[in-house]
Design a protein around this motif. Structure first.
Motif, PDB file in Angstrom:
ATOM      1  N   ILE A 210       0.836  -1.205   0.000  1.00 37.06           N
ATOM      2  CA  ILE A 210       0.000   0.000   0.000  1.00 37.06           C
ATOM      3  C   ILE A 210       0.870   1.252   0.000  1.00 37.06           C
ATOM      4  O   ILE A 210       0.540   2.259  -0.644  1.00 37.06           O
ATOM      5  CB  ILE A 210      -0.946  -0.009   1.213  1.00 37.06           C
ATOM      6  N   SER A 211       1.998   1.202   0.732  1.00 38.23           N
ATOM      7  CA  SER A 211       2.895   2.354   0.775  1.00 38.23           C
ATOM      8  C   SER A 211       3.477   2.656  -0.599  1.00 38.23           C
ATOM      9  O   SER A 211       3.675   3.826  -0.963  1.00 38.23           O
ATOM     10  CB  SER A 211       4.030   2.092   1.776  1.00 38.23           C
ATOM     11  N   MET A 212       3.758   1.589  -1.379  1.00 36.22           N
ATOM     12  CA  MET A 212       4.341   1.796  -2.711  1.00 36.22           C
ATOM     13  C   MET A 212       3.289   2.166  -3.746  1.00 36.22           C
ATOM     14  O   MET A 212       3.509   3.022  -4.596  1.00 36.22           O
ATOM     15  CB  MET A 212       5.091   0.525  -3.132  1.00 36.22           C
ATOM     16  N   TRP A 213       2.133   1.513  -3.669  1.00 34.12           N
ATOM     17  CA  TRP A 213       1.049   1.788  -4.621  1.00 34.12           C
ATOM     18  C   TRP A 213      -0.252   1.888  -3.841  1.00 34.12           C
ATOM     19  O   TRP A 213      -0.772   0.883  -3.337  1.00 34.12           O
ATOM     20  CB  TRP A 213       0.945   0.686  -5.674  1.00 34.12           C
ATOM     21  N   SER A 214      -0.782   3.072  -3.726  1.00 32.47           N
ATOM     22  CA  SER A 214      -1.979   3.304  -2.908  1.00 32.47           C
ATOM     23  C   SER A 214      -3.204   2.566  -3.437  1.00 32.47           C
ATOM     24  O   SER A 214      -4.156   2.325  -2.700  1.00 32.47           O
ATOM     25  CB  SER A 214      -2.274   4.800  -2.829  1.00 32.47           C
ATOM     26  N   ILE A 215      -3.197   2.186  -4.718  1.00 30.88           N
ATOM     27  CA  ILE A 215      -4.342   1.473  -5.284  1.00 30.88           C
ATOM     28  C   ILE A 215      -4.528   0.111  -4.632  1.00 30.88           C
ATOM     29  O   ILE A 215      -5.617  -0.472  -4.672  1.00 30.88           O
ATOM     30  CB  ILE A 215      -4.184   1.322  -6.813  1.00 30.88           C
ATOM     31  N   ASN A 216      -3.469  -0.393  -3.986  1.00 29.68           N
ATOM     32  CA  ASN A 216      -3.562  -1.693  -3.317  1.00 29.68           C
ATOM     33  C   ASN A 216      -4.518  -1.663  -2.126  1.00 29.68           C
ATOM     34  O   ASN A 216      -4.886  -2.711  -1.602  1.00 29.68           O
ATOM     35  CB  ASN A 216      -2.174  -2.150  -2.856  1.00 29.68           C
ATOM     36  N   ILE A 217      -4.896  -0.467  -1.680  1.00 25.06           N
ATOM     37  CA  ILE A 217      -5.896  -0.370  -0.608  1.00 25.06           C
ATOM     38  C   ILE A 217      -7.192  -1.052  -1.039  1.00 25.06           C
ATOM     39  O   ILE A 217      -7.806  -1.812  -0.280  1.00 25.06           O
ATOM     40  CB  ILE A 217      -6.161   1.106  -0.255  1.00 25.06           C
ATOM     41  N   TRP A 218      -7.600  -0.782  -2.263  1.00 25.15           N
ATOM     42  CA  TRP A 218      -8.873  -1.333  -2.748  1.00 25.15           C
ATOM     43  C   TRP A 218      -8.737  -2.817  -3.065  1.00 25.15           C
ATOM     44  O   TRP A 218      -9.703  -3.564  -2.937  1.00 25.15           O
ATOM     45  CB  TRP A 218      -9.323  -0.546  -3.972  1.00 25.15           C
ATOM     46  N   VAL A 219      -7.538  -3.249  -3.448  1.00 28.11           N
ATOM     47  CA  VAL A 219      -7.301  -4.680  -3.643  1.00 28.11           C
ATOM     48  C   VAL A 219      -7.437  -5.412  -2.310  1.00 28.11           C
ATOM     49  O   VAL A 219      -8.090  -6.467  -2.210  1.00 28.11           O
ATOM     50  CB  VAL A 219      -5.908  -4.930  -4.252  1.00 28.11           C
ATOM     51  N   LEU A 220      -6.837  -4.828  -1.267  1.00 29.80           N
ATOM     52  CA  LEU A 220      -6.935  -5.433   0.065  1.00 29.80           C
ATOM     53  C   LEU A 220      -8.369  -5.409   0.568  1.00 29.80           C
ATOM     54  O   LEU A 220      -8.814  -6.358   1.234  1.00 29.80           O
ATOM     55  CB  LEU A 220      -6.021  -4.687   1.043  1.00 29.80           C
ATOM     56  N   LEU A 221      -9.115  -4.359   0.253  1.00 34.61           N
ATOM     57  CA  LEU A 221     -10.518  -4.288   0.652  1.00 34.61           C
ATOM     58  C   LEU A 221     -11.312  -5.433   0.028  1.00 34.61           C
ATOM     59  O   LEU A 221     -12.134  -6.075   0.716  1.00 34.61           O
ATOM     60  CB  LEU A 221     -11.109  -2.946   0.241  1.00 34.61           C
ATOM     61  N   CYS A 222     -11.089  -5.719  -1.244  1.00 36.46           N
ATOM     62  CA  CYS A 222     -11.782  -6.831  -1.909  1.00 36.46           C
ATOM     63  C   CYS A 222     -11.412  -8.165  -1.265  1.00 36.46           C
ATOM     64  O   CYS A 222     -12.268  -9.045  -1.080  1.00 36.46           O
ATOM     65  CB  CYS A 222     -11.437  -6.851  -3.394  1.00 36.46           C
ATOM     66  N   ILE A 223     -10.136  -8.316  -0.896  1.00 36.51           N
ATOM     67  CA  ILE A 223      -9.691  -9.561  -0.246  1.00 36.51           C
ATOM     68  C   ILE A 223     -10.365  -9.718   1.110  1.00 36.51           C
ATOM     69  O   ILE A 223     -10.823 -10.812   1.472  1.00 36.51           O
ATOM     70  CB  ILE A 223      -8.160  -9.559  -0.102  1.00 36.51           C
ATOM     71  N   VAL A 224     -10.448  -8.621   1.860  1.00 37.43           N
ATOM     72  CA  VAL A 224     -11.076  -8.687   3.192  1.00 37.43           C
ATOM     73  C   VAL A 224     -12.549  -9.051   3.074  1.00 37.43           C
ATOM     74  O   VAL A 224     -13.065  -9.874   3.841  1.00 37.43           O
ATOM     75  CB  VAL A 224     -10.898  -7.346   3.929  1.00 37.43           C
ATOM     76  N   ILE A 225     -13.248  -8.451   2.121  1.00 35.57           N
ATOM     77  CA  ILE A 225     -14.669  -8.761   1.923  1.00 35.57           C
ATOM     78  C   ILE A 225     -14.849 -10.236   1.585  1.00 35.57           C
ATOM     79  O   ILE A 225     -15.742 -10.914   2.120  1.00 35.57           O
ATOM     80  CB  ILE A 225     -15.261  -7.866   0.815  1.00 35.57           C
TER      81      ILE A 225
END
Length: 238
Positions: A210-225
Motif C-alpha cells: 500500500i505504501s508503494m502503490w496506494s491502489i492496493n488499498i482497494w485490492v486489500l478491501l476486496c480480499i477482506v470482503i
C-alpha cells in the motif's frame, strides 16, 4: 540535604517495618461476586471477552503499550521523508498478542464453543468484531498523533486503518479457530509462541504494498470482503 535526610530516614523506617509484615497482608483474593455480575440476558460473547480482559488487567498492558507506541511513532517516522510510512505503522500496531489468544488460553471456553450448537458463528463473529475494535482504538491514537504532529490525515488513511484492522482481526480469528495453541504449560508459552508473528508479518507485507502503490488499498478491501464472506459460510456449517 534536609530533604535527602528525611527521604533516607523514611525509607529506612519503612524497610524495617515491612520486614515484620506478613506478605499475605497484601493479598486480596478476587471475590466471586465481583466476577459474576450478569446472571440474565442474552450472554453476549463481546461482553464476555471485555469482562475477561477487565478481570485479567495484565492483558491490557500490551494494548496500553501499543497506544504509547502509536502516540510516539509519527514523530519517529518523520525522518523517512518522501515515503508513505503510515500504513506500516498500522501493521506494527497489529501485534497485540494477548487479545489474539483468548481462545487458546481458556480451554473451558474453547470446549464450550466447539461443542455447543451454533456457538461457532456467534463466537467467531463477535471475536472478530472485538479484535477489530481494539485494533481501531490503537489506530485512532496513531491517527490523532499523526494529525497533531505531521497533519495530512484524510479519508484514505482512515480507510486504510479500517481495512488493516479488519484484516488483522479476521486472520487472528482464523488462526485461533483452526490452529489454536495447545499443550502449553504456563501463560508465558502462549505470549511468546512464534505464531504471534504470522499476522503482523502478513499485514506488514500488505502495508508495504500500500505504501508503494496506494491502489492496493482497494485490492486489500476486496480480499477482506471475500474473507469475511468465506468465514461466515464456514462457521455456519460447523
Amino acid at each position: 540535604m534536609i530533604i535527602c535526610f528525611i527521604a533516607f530516614t523514611s525509607m529506612l523506617i519503612s524497610f524495617l517495618r515491612l520486614l515484620k509484615v506478613d506478605a499475605y497482608v497484601f493479598y486480596h483474593p478476587v471475590s466471586a461476586k465481583l466476577l459474576i455480575k450478569h446472571t440474565k440476558g442474552t450472554g453476549s460473547i463481546f461482553l464476555y471477552l471485555l469482562r475477561y480482559l477487565i478481570t485479567n488487567k495484565n492483558y491490557l498492558l500490551n494494548t496500553a503499550g501499543l497506544c504509547v507506541i502509536a502516540g510516539v511513532m509519527p514523530f519517529i517516522s518523520g525522518q523517512f521523508e518522501g515515503v508513505n510510512v503510515m500504513p506500516l505503522g498500522f501493521a506494527v500496531l497489529c501485534l497485540n498478542t494477548p487479545i489474539c489468544i483468548l481462545l487458546s488460553c481458556d480451554p473451558g471456553l474453547e470446549q464450550a464453543v466447539r461443542t455447543l450448537p451454533g456457538q461457532a458463528k456467534r463466537f467467531c463473529t463477535n471475536y472478530c468484531f472485538f479484535i477489530f475494535s481494539v485494533n481501531m482504538a490503537v489506530n485512532s491514537v496513531y491517527l490523532i498523533s499523526w494529525q497533531v504532529g505531521k497533519s495530512g490525515v484524510n479519508s484514505t488513511e482512515i480507510i486504510t486503518a479500517l481495512i488493516i484492522a479488519l484484516q488483522s482481526a479476521v486472520l487472528s480469528v482464523l488462526l485461533e479457530w483452526f490452529c489454536p495453541l495447545r499443550n502449553w504449560k504456563i501463560e508465558n508459552d502462549l505470549w511468546h509462541h512464534p505464531r504471534k508473528y504470522i499476522v503482523p508479518l502478513i499485514m506488514f507485507l500488505a502495508a508495504g504494498l500500500i505504501s508503494m502503490w496506494s491502489i492496493n488499498i482497494w485490492v486489500l478491501l476486496c480480499i477482506v470482503i471475500a474473507e469475511v464472506l468465506s468465514l461466515s459460510l464456514v462457521v455456519r456449517r460447523i
